[in-house]
Design a protein around this motif. Structure first.
Motif, PDB file in Angstrom:
ATOM      1  N   SER A   1      -2.201   4.224 -12.540  1.00 25.29           N
ATOM      2  CA  SER A   1      -3.573   3.875 -12.178  1.00 25.29           C
ATOM      3  C   SER A   1      -4.474   5.092 -12.309  1.00 25.29           C
ATOM      4  CB  SER A   1      -3.639   3.317 -10.747  1.00 25.29           C
ATOM      5  OG  SER A   1      -3.150   4.256  -9.815  1.00 25.29           O
ATOM      6  N   GLN A   2      -5.705   4.826 -12.680  1.00 22.44           N
ATOM      7  CA  GLN A   2      -6.738   5.851 -12.757  1.00 22.44           C
ATOM      8  C   GLN A   2      -7.954   5.341 -12.004  1.00 22.44           C
ATOM      9  OE1 GLN A   2      -7.576   7.188 -16.734  1.00 22.44           O
ATOM     10  NE2 GLN A   2      -5.427   7.631 -17.205  1.00 22.44           N
ATOM     11  N   ILE A   3      -8.481   6.174 -11.108  1.00 23.20           N
ATOM     12  CA  ILE A   3      -9.645   5.795 -10.316  1.00 23.20           C
ATOM     13  C   ILE A   3     -10.693   6.885 -10.435  1.00 23.20           C
ATOM     14  CG2 ILE A   3     -10.511   5.128  -8.051  1.00 23.20           C
ATOM     15  CD1 ILE A   3      -6.831   5.160  -8.301  1.00 23.20           C
ATOM     16  N   HIS A   4     -11.904   6.494 -10.824  1.00 18.03           N
ATOM     17  CA  HIS A   4     -13.006   7.443 -10.960  1.00 18.03           C
ATOM     18  C   HIS A   4     -14.013   7.224  -9.838  1.00 18.03           C
ATOM     19  CE1 HIS A   4     -11.820   8.783 -15.027  1.00 18.03           C
ATOM     20  NE2 HIS A   4     -11.449   7.529 -15.207  1.00 18.03           N
TER      21      HIS A   4
ATOM     22  N   MET B   1       0.821  -1.214   0.000  1.00 16.14           N
ATOM     23  CA  MET B   1       0.000   0.000   0.000  1.00 16.14           C
ATOM     24  C   MET B   1       0.854   1.263   0.000  1.00 16.14           C
ATOM     25  SD  MET B   1      -3.217  -1.059   0.063  1.00 16.14           S
ATOM     26  CE  MET B   1      -4.397   0.006   0.888  1.00 16.14           C
ATOM     27  N   ASP B   2       2.169   1.100   0.061  1.00 16.06           N
ATOM     28  CA  ASP B   2       3.078   2.247   0.104  1.00 16.06           C
ATOM     29  C   ASP B   2       3.076   2.973  -1.238  1.00 16.06           C
ATOM     30  OD1 ASP B   2       5.317   3.794   1.340  1.00 16.06           O
ATOM     31  OD2 ASP B   2       6.373   2.960  -0.386  1.00 16.06           O
ATOM     32  N   LEU B   3       2.980   4.310  -1.181  1.00 17.91           N
ATOM     33  CA  LEU B   3       2.930   5.113  -2.404  1.00 17.91           C
ATOM     34  C   LEU B   3       4.068   6.118  -2.493  1.00 17.91           C
ATOM     35  CD1 LEU B   3      -0.923   5.868  -2.546  1.00 17.91           C
ATOM     36  CD2 LEU B   3       0.323   4.069  -3.753  1.00 17.91           C
ATOM     37  N   HIS B   4       5.129   5.908  -1.732  1.00 18.41           N
ATOM     38  CA  HIS B   4       6.275   6.815  -1.785  1.00 18.41           C
ATOM     39  C   HIS B   4       6.858   6.847  -3.197  1.00 18.41           C
ATOM     40  CE1 HIS B   4       6.148   6.614   2.642  1.00 18.41           C
ATOM     41  NE2 HIS B   4       6.782   7.778   2.581  1.00 18.41           N
TER      42      HIS B   4
ATOM     43  N   SER C   1      -2.744   1.383  -5.285  1.00 14.37           N
ATOM     44  CA  SER C   1      -1.557   0.710  -4.779  1.00 14.37           C
ATOM     45  C   SER C   1      -1.167  -0.507  -5.614  1.00 14.37           C
ATOM     46  CB  SER C   1      -1.789   0.258  -3.330  1.00 14.37           C
ATOM     47  OG  SER C   1      -2.619  -0.896  -3.298  1.00 14.37           O
ATOM     48  N   GLY C   2      -0.001  -1.039  -5.314  1.00 17.23           N
ATOM     49  CA  GLY C   2       0.484  -2.226  -6.001  1.00 17.23           C
ATOM     50  C   GLY C   2      -0.327  -3.470  -5.706  1.00 17.23           C
ATOM     51  N   LEU C   3      -1.117  -3.450  -4.636  1.00 14.09           N
ATOM     52  CA  LEU C   3      -1.930  -4.621  -4.303  1.00 14.09           C
ATOM     53  C   LEU C   3      -3.009  -4.882  -5.348  1.00 14.09           C
ATOM     54  CD1 LEU C   3      -2.448  -4.244  -0.442  1.00 14.09           C
ATOM     55  CD2 LEU C   3      -0.878  -5.766  -1.650  1.00 14.09           C
ATOM     56  N   SER C   4      -3.343  -3.870  -6.137  1.00 13.71           N
ATOM     57  CA  SER C   4      -4.418  -4.026  -7.123  1.00 13.71           C
ATOM     58  C   SER C   4      -3.872  -4.078  -8.550  1.00 13.71           C
ATOM     59  CB  SER C   4      -5.415  -2.869  -6.995  1.00 13.71           C
ATOM     60  OG  SER C   4      -4.790  -1.639  -7.328  1.00 13.71           O
ATOM     61  N   ARG C   5      -2.617  -4.424  -8.706  1.00 15.43           N
ATOM     62  CA  ARG C   5      -1.994  -4.340 -10.031  1.00 15.43           C
ATOM     63  C   ARG C   5      -2.634  -5.270 -11.065  1.00 15.43           C
ATOM     64  NH1 ARG C   5       1.403  -6.688  -6.453  1.00 15.43           N
ATOM     65  NH2 ARG C   5       2.158  -8.799  -6.846  1.00 15.43           N
TER      66      ARG C   5
ATOM     67  N   VAL D   1     -14.469   5.356   1.729  1.00 14.26           N
ATOM     68  CA  VAL D   1     -14.306   5.550   0.285  1.00 14.26           C
ATOM     69  C   VAL D   1     -12.830   5.735  -0.058  1.00 14.26           C
ATOM     70  CG1 VAL D   1     -14.998   6.930  -1.706  1.00 14.26           C
ATOM     71  CG2 VAL D   1     -16.599   6.604   0.195  1.00 14.26           C
ATOM     72  N   ALA D   2     -12.135   6.526   0.758  1.00  9.65           N
ATOM     73  CA  ALA D   2     -10.710   6.783   0.518  1.00  9.65           C
ATOM     74  C   ALA D   2      -9.892   5.497   0.603  1.00  9.65           C
ATOM     75  CB  ALA D   2     -10.181   7.807   1.517  1.00  9.65           C
ATOM     76  N   GLY D   3     -10.283   4.590   1.497  1.00 10.22           N
ATOM     77  CA  GLY D   3      -9.573   3.317   1.618  1.00 10.22           C
ATOM     78  C   GLY D   3      -9.657   2.497   0.341  1.00 10.22           C
ATOM     79  N   ALA D   4     -10.825   2.522  -0.298  1.00 11.73           N
ATOM     80  CA  ALA D   4     -10.997   1.797  -1.552  1.00 11.73           C
ATOM     81  C   ALA D   4     -10.134   2.410  -2.652  1.00 11.73           C
ATOM     82  CB  ALA D   4     -12.465   1.814  -1.963  1.00 11.73           C
ATOM     83  N   VAL D   5     -10.086   3.747  -2.689  1.00 10.66           N
ATOM     84  CA  VAL D   5      -9.241   4.436  -3.676  1.00 10.66           C
ATOM     85  C   VAL D   5      -7.775   4.098  -3.441  1.00 10.66           C
ATOM     86  CG1 VAL D   5      -8.480   6.692  -4.534  1.00 10.66           C
ATOM     87  CG2 VAL D   5     -10.901   6.297  -4.046  1.00 10.66           C
ATOM     88  N   HIS D   6      -7.360   4.088  -2.181  1.00  8.68           N
ATOM     89  CA  HIS D   6      -5.981   3.763  -1.823  1.00  8.68           C
ATOM     90  C   HIS D   6      -5.608   2.372  -2.338  1.00  8.68           C
ATOM     91  CE1 HIS D   6      -2.829   3.240   1.650  1.00  8.68           C
ATOM     92  NE2 HIS D   6      -2.270   3.218   0.453  1.00  8.68           N
ATOM     93  N   PHE D   7      -6.495   1.407  -2.124  1.00 11.59           N
ATOM     94  CA  PHE D   7      -6.235   0.052  -2.605  1.00 11.59           C
ATOM     95  C   PHE D   7      -6.042   0.026  -4.120  1.00 11.59           C
ATOM     96  CE2 PHE D   7      -8.430  -3.637  -4.598  1.00 11.59           C
ATOM     97  CZ  PHE D   7      -7.447  -4.585  -4.362  1.00 11.59           C
ATOM     98  N   LEU D   8      -6.921   0.717  -4.842  1.00  6.45           N
ATOM     99  CA  LEU D   8      -6.855   0.695  -6.304  1.00  6.45           C
ATOM    100  C   LEU D   8      -5.674   1.495  -6.840  1.00  6.45           C
ATOM    101  CD1 LEU D   8     -10.658   1.016  -7.083  1.00  6.45           C
ATOM    102  CD2 LEU D   8      -9.216  -1.019  -7.384  1.00  6.45           C
TER     103      LEU D   8
END
Length: 253
Positions: A136-139, A1-4, A232-236, A223-230
């Motif tokens: 990634s793009q999240i709408h 989940m790291d986005l650095h 992140s690398g966990l949703s590749r 909602v923000a948690g779902a965006v974070h997942f998408l």
């Protein structure tokens, strides 16, 4: 989940849900670029995040102005090197019953929601493809992207969000060869500061949650948690999907 090391463009990133998304991505290490029609609000949130030790910038942008979107995305890539994450939180609603919908209102909802999403995705995708390192793009959608609302005048809103829901699936198929994922997050009812006082009334709360199996409303953090997942690398390996954050509401329809 790291986005650095990632740069996140959060469009409409200072509303109730947008703020939570901007904060969550920044806390995960991303450079959070917050943009929207109200430049003062975008800059104020960026200052708060910066004061908290995060990396953020606030800028003014009318997302329905395609040329402005292209200019901003180019400027950000020149400054930061890339736009790794697009979080599109923009949208507009004008509630009118079916027989009262005006062309002006319908076009306004369309231009600020579906049209804006199309050309935000296009502008960011052009740079992501050129960078050749995925992205990634999240709408941000709504359960109204696939369901109607009883006793509400949501023709324009449901049409725009529903159009965005199928649009992101098409974008996902076209961008997949470039390692770019495109997904949607569709909240049900969300409890915010704006409606918190009203929901403090027991009867109002019970009506609002009557068809939500989990028995409460979503929070902006949900909602923000779902965006974070998408983002992140966990949703590749997740693309072209819509994640419903509605407490099971859509499962009961």
């Amino acid at each position: 989940m790291d986005l650095h090391g990632k740069v996140a463009l959060v469009v409409g990133g200072y509303g109730a849900i947008g703020t939570a998304i901007s904060e969550t991505l920044a806390a995960a290490g991303a450079t959070s670029v917050i943009v929207g029609r109200n430049g003062d609000q975008a800059r104020a949130l960026a200052v708060q995040l910066t004061d908290g030790g995060y990396i953020a910038e606030g800028l003014e942008l009318d997302a329905s102005n395609t040329e402005a979107v292209r200019e901003l995305s180019t400027s950000l890539v020149q400054r930061y090197g890339s736009i790794d994450i697009l979080a599109n939180c923009v949208g507009f609603n004008k509630e009118q019953k079916l027989l009262e919908v005006t062309e002006e209102a319908f076009d306004k909802v369309y231009s600020r929601t579906l049209r804006a999403g199309m050309f935000l995705s296009q502008a960011v995708a052009a740079h992501q493809i050129a960078a050749d390192k995925g992205g990634s793009q999240i709408h941000l959608l709504s359960i109204g992207s696939s369901l109607g609302f009883r006793d509400r005048g949501y023709s324009s809103f449901c049409a725009a969000k529903g159009g965005l829901a199928i649009l992101l699936k098409q974008h996902a198929t076209e961008l997949a060869p470039h390692g770019i994922t495109v997904n949607g997050v569709a909240p049900g009812r969300v409890r915010t500061q704006k409606n918190d006082k009203t929901l403090g009334d027991k009867e109002t709360f019970e009506r609002a949650t009557a068809d939500v199996p989990l028995g409460r409303l979503a929070t902006p953090a949900d909602v923000a948690g779902a965006v974070h997942f998408l983002a992140s690398g966990l949703s590749r390996f997740v693309t072209g999907q819509i994640l419903y954050v509605d407490g099971g509401q859509s499962a009961c329809r």
